[in-house]
Design a protein around this motif. Structure first.
Motif, PDB file in Angstrom:
ATOM      1  N   ARG A  63       0.867  -1.177   0.000  1.00 25.62           N
ATOM      2  CA  ARG A  63       0.000   0.000   0.000  1.00 25.62           C
ATOM      3  C   ARG A  63       0.900   1.222   0.000  1.00 25.62           C
ATOM      4  O   ARG A  63       1.792   1.331   0.855  1.00 25.62           O
ATOM      5  CB  ARG A  63      -0.899  -0.013   1.235  1.00 25.62           C
ATOM      6  CG  ARG A  63      -1.678   1.265   1.479  1.00 25.62           C
ATOM      7  CD  ARG A  63      -2.909   1.326   0.567  1.00 25.62           C
ATOM      8  NE  ARG A  63      -3.717   2.477   0.878  1.00 25.62           N
ATOM      9  CZ  ARG A  63      -3.670   3.622   0.200  1.00 25.62           C
ATOM     10  NH1 ARG A  63      -2.854   3.761  -0.816  1.00 25.62           N
ATOM     11  NH2 ARG A  63      -4.442   4.634   0.529  1.00 25.62           N
ATOM     12  N   LYS A  64       0.680   2.161  -0.916  1.00 24.13           N
ATOM     13  CA  LYS A  64       1.535   3.335  -1.089  1.00 24.13           C
ATOM     14  C   LYS A  64       2.990   2.880  -1.195  1.00 24.13           C
ATOM     15  O   LYS A  64       3.321   2.108  -2.085  1.00 24.13           O
ATOM     16  CB  LYS A  64       1.331   4.330   0.051  1.00 24.13           C
ATOM     17  CG  LYS A  64      -0.032   4.995   0.049  1.00 24.13           C
ATOM     18  CD  LYS A  64      -0.108   6.069   1.099  1.00 24.13           C
ATOM     19  CE  LYS A  64      -1.431   6.786   1.064  1.00 24.13           C
ATOM     20  NZ  LYS A  64      -1.511   7.824   2.083  1.00 24.13           N
TER      21      LYS A  64
ATOM     22  N   PHE B 185       0.590   0.079  16.193  1.00 25.05           N
ATOM     23  CA  PHE B 185      -0.443   0.943  15.634  1.00 25.05           C
ATOM     24  C   PHE B 185      -1.279   1.467  16.799  1.00 25.05           C
ATOM     25  O   PHE B 185      -2.252   0.831  17.213  1.00 25.05           O
ATOM     26  CB  PHE B 185      -1.327   0.181  14.641  1.00 25.05           C
ATOM     27  CG  PHE B 185      -0.601  -0.275  13.411  1.00 25.05           C
ATOM     28  CD1 PHE B 185      -0.113   0.634  12.495  1.00 25.05           C
ATOM     29  CD2 PHE B 185      -0.401  -1.624  13.164  1.00 25.05           C
ATOM     30  CE1 PHE B 185       0.564   0.218  11.355  1.00 25.05           C
ATOM     31  CE2 PHE B 185       0.264  -2.046  12.030  1.00 25.05           C
ATOM     32  CZ  PHE B 185       0.750  -1.128  11.126  1.00 25.05           C
TER      33      PHE B 185
ATOM     34  N   ARG C 169      -3.195   4.181  17.050  1.00 27.48           N
ATOM     35  CA  ARG C 169      -4.514   4.743  16.735  1.00 27.48           C
ATOM     36  C   ARG C 169      -5.543   3.631  16.553  1.00 27.48           C
ATOM     37  O   ARG C 169      -5.283   2.654  15.833  1.00 27.48           O
ATOM     38  CB  ARG C 169      -4.448   5.581  15.462  1.00 27.48           C
ATOM     39  CG  ARG C 169      -3.764   6.921  15.681  1.00 27.48           C
ATOM     40  CD  ARG C 169      -3.851   7.763  14.440  1.00 27.48           C
ATOM     41  NE  ARG C 169      -2.839   7.302  13.489  1.00 27.48           N
ATOM     42  CZ  ARG C 169      -2.703   7.796  12.275  1.00 27.48           C
ATOM     43  NH1 ARG C 169      -3.500   8.728  11.828  1.00 27.48           N
ATOM     44  NH2 ARG C 169      -1.756   7.342  11.486  1.00 27.48           N
TER      45      ARG C 169
ATOM     46  N   VAL D 262      -8.148   3.527  14.761  1.00 28.21           N
ATOM     47  CA  VAL D 262      -8.560   3.386  13.355  1.00 28.21           C
ATOM     48  C   VAL D 262      -7.634   2.407  12.632  1.00 28.21           C
ATOM     49  O   VAL D 262      -8.091   1.560  11.859  1.00 28.21           O
ATOM     50  CB  VAL D 262      -8.559   4.761  12.652  1.00 28.21           C
ATOM     51  CG1 VAL D 262      -8.795   4.609  11.166  1.00 28.21           C
ATOM     52  CG2 VAL D 262      -9.592   5.676  13.257  1.00 28.21           C
ATOM     53  N   LEU D 263      -6.339   2.498  12.899  1.00 27.51           N
ATOM     54  CA  LEU D 263      -5.381   1.607  12.241  1.00 27.51           C
ATOM     55  C   LEU D 263      -5.553   0.170  12.727  1.00 27.51           C
ATOM     56  O   LEU D 263      -5.419  -0.779  11.948  1.00 27.51           O
ATOM     57  CB  LEU D 263      -3.948   2.089  12.487  1.00 27.51           C
ATOM     58  CG  LEU D 263      -3.626   3.497  11.975  1.00 27.51           C
ATOM     59  CD1 LEU D 263      -2.200   3.876  12.305  1.00 27.51           C
ATOM     60  CD2 LEU D 263      -3.867   3.607  10.479  1.00 27.51           C
TER      61      LEU D 263
ATOM     62  N   ILE E 274      -8.483  -1.247  10.926  1.00 28.40           N
ATOM     63  CA  ILE E 274      -8.122  -1.609   9.553  1.00 28.40           C
ATOM     64  C   ILE E 274      -7.496  -3.005   9.524  1.00 28.40           C
ATOM     65  O   ILE E 274      -7.801  -3.817   8.650  1.00 28.40           O
ATOM     66  CB  ILE E 274      -7.160  -0.555   8.954  1.00 28.40           C
ATOM     67  CG1 ILE E 274      -7.923   0.724   8.647  1.00 28.40           C
ATOM     68  CG2 ILE E 274      -6.476  -1.078   7.706  1.00 28.40           C
ATOM     69  CD1 ILE E 274      -7.049   1.882   8.220  1.00 28.40           C
TER      70      ILE E 274
ATOM     71  N   LEU F 143       2.495   5.203   8.855  1.00 31.71           N
ATOM     72  CA  LEU F 143       1.701   4.244   9.611  1.00 31.71           C
ATOM     73  C   LEU F 143       0.426   3.849   8.874  1.00 31.71           C
ATOM     74  O   LEU F 143       0.034   2.681   8.874  1.00 31.71           O
ATOM     75  CB  LEU F 143       1.350   4.818  10.987  1.00 31.71           C
ATOM     76  CG  LEU F 143       2.486   4.793  12.009  1.00 31.71           C
ATOM     77  CD1 LEU F 143       2.036   5.435  13.303  1.00 31.71           C
ATOM     78  CD2 LEU F 143       2.929   3.375  12.266  1.00 31.71           C
ATOM     79  N   SER F 144      -0.226   4.797   8.226  1.00 34.15           N
ATOM     80  CA  SER F 144      -1.473   4.493   7.515  1.00 34.15           C
ATOM     81  C   SER F 144      -1.218   3.542   6.348  1.00 34.15           C
ATOM     82  O   SER F 144      -1.949   2.564   6.152  1.00 34.15           O
ATOM     83  CB  SER F 144      -2.108   5.783   7.012  1.00 34.15           C
ATOM     84  OG  SER F 144      -3.268   5.510   6.276  1.00 34.15           O
ATOM     85  N   GLY F 145      -0.166   3.808   5.580  1.00 36.04           N
ATOM     86  CA  GLY F 145       0.191   2.919   4.478  1.00 36.04           C
ATOM     87  C   GLY F 145       0.614   1.554   4.974  1.00 36.04           C
ATOM     88  O   GLY F 145       0.305   0.537   4.357  1.00 36.04           O
TER      89      GLY F 145
ATOM     90  N   ALA G  83      -0.442   0.088   7.742  1.00 36.34           N
ATOM     91  CA  ALA G  83      -1.651  -0.627   8.175  1.00 36.34           C
ATOM     92  C   ALA G  83      -2.380  -1.204   6.967  1.00 36.34           C
ATOM     93  O   ALA G  83      -2.849  -2.352   6.996  1.00 36.34           O
ATOM     94  CB  ALA G  83      -2.563   0.301   8.959  1.00 36.34           C
ATOM     95  N   GLY G  84      -2.470  -0.442   5.887  1.00 30.06           N
ATOM     96  CA  GLY G  84      -3.102  -0.936   4.664  1.00 30.06           C
ATOM     97  C   GLY G  84      -2.335  -2.088   4.045  1.00 30.06           C
ATOM     98  O   GLY G  84      -2.926  -3.037   3.517  1.00 30.06           O
TER      99      GLY G  84
END
Length: 167
Positions: A49-50, A76, A78, A80-81, A84, A109-111, A113-114
């Motif tokens: 991811r990314k 992670f 957060r 939300v992560l 995910i 971190l967002s990428g 997690a994805g």
């Protein structure tokens, strides 16, 4: 040579023959997928991811998720992560049945997690091919191809140009 078909009824009669029916059944029948596991009973997959790339191993267990040697809630922070990361398990209906060991590098971190979510989804469908339809319908097996656009020369950013001054 092939015989000529003169009417619709004759065409319907030809299509209703057993030879045509068996060919249609063969096409409709899904390819039987076999589980892919290593000698330790784990399934491995790579998620992306990314700019992040995650290597993911899953095995039957109590639902413990380890990312880069840390617990999921420590790596992670957060919620939300963490949500995910849990999505593939909830969609497949196998919460707290698999242990996950992942190593992830690159991106934020967002990428990451994805990437772990993508890897977990691919590993789940390799471990148990019957979960593939649910994961595919949710879109978890498709790599999200959106990446940052490159900066172009003569521009301030990828698309932003310099401020125009008439005088």
């Amino acid at each position: 040579m092939a015989e000529e078909i003169k009417s619709l009824e004759e065409l319907k009669g030809r299509l209703a023959t057993p030879a045509a029916a068996t060919a249609g059944d063969a096409v409709a029948e899904q390819v039987a997928r076999a589980p892919v596991r290593d000698s330790l009973g784990r399934s491995y997959a790579t998620g992306k991811r990314k700019d992040a790339v995650a290597r993911v191993w899953i095995k039957p267990g109590s639902g413990k998720v380890t990312v880069n040697g840390k617990d999921m809630s420590a790596y992670f922070a957060r919620p939300v992560l963490q949500m995910i990361l849990r999505q593939p398990f909830t969609v497949a209906g196998v919460e707290n049945q698999f242990d996950v060991m992942a190593t992830v590098a690159g991106g934020g971190l967002s990428g990451q997690a994805g990437a772990v979510k993508h890897g977990v989804s691919k590993a789940l469908q390799l471990y148990d091919p019957s979960l593939r339809s649910a994961l595919k319908a949710a879109g978890f097996l498709t790599r999200d191809s959106r990446v940052v656009e490159r900066k172009k020369f003569g521009r301030r950013k990828a698309r932003r140009s310099f401020q125009f001054s008439k005088r």
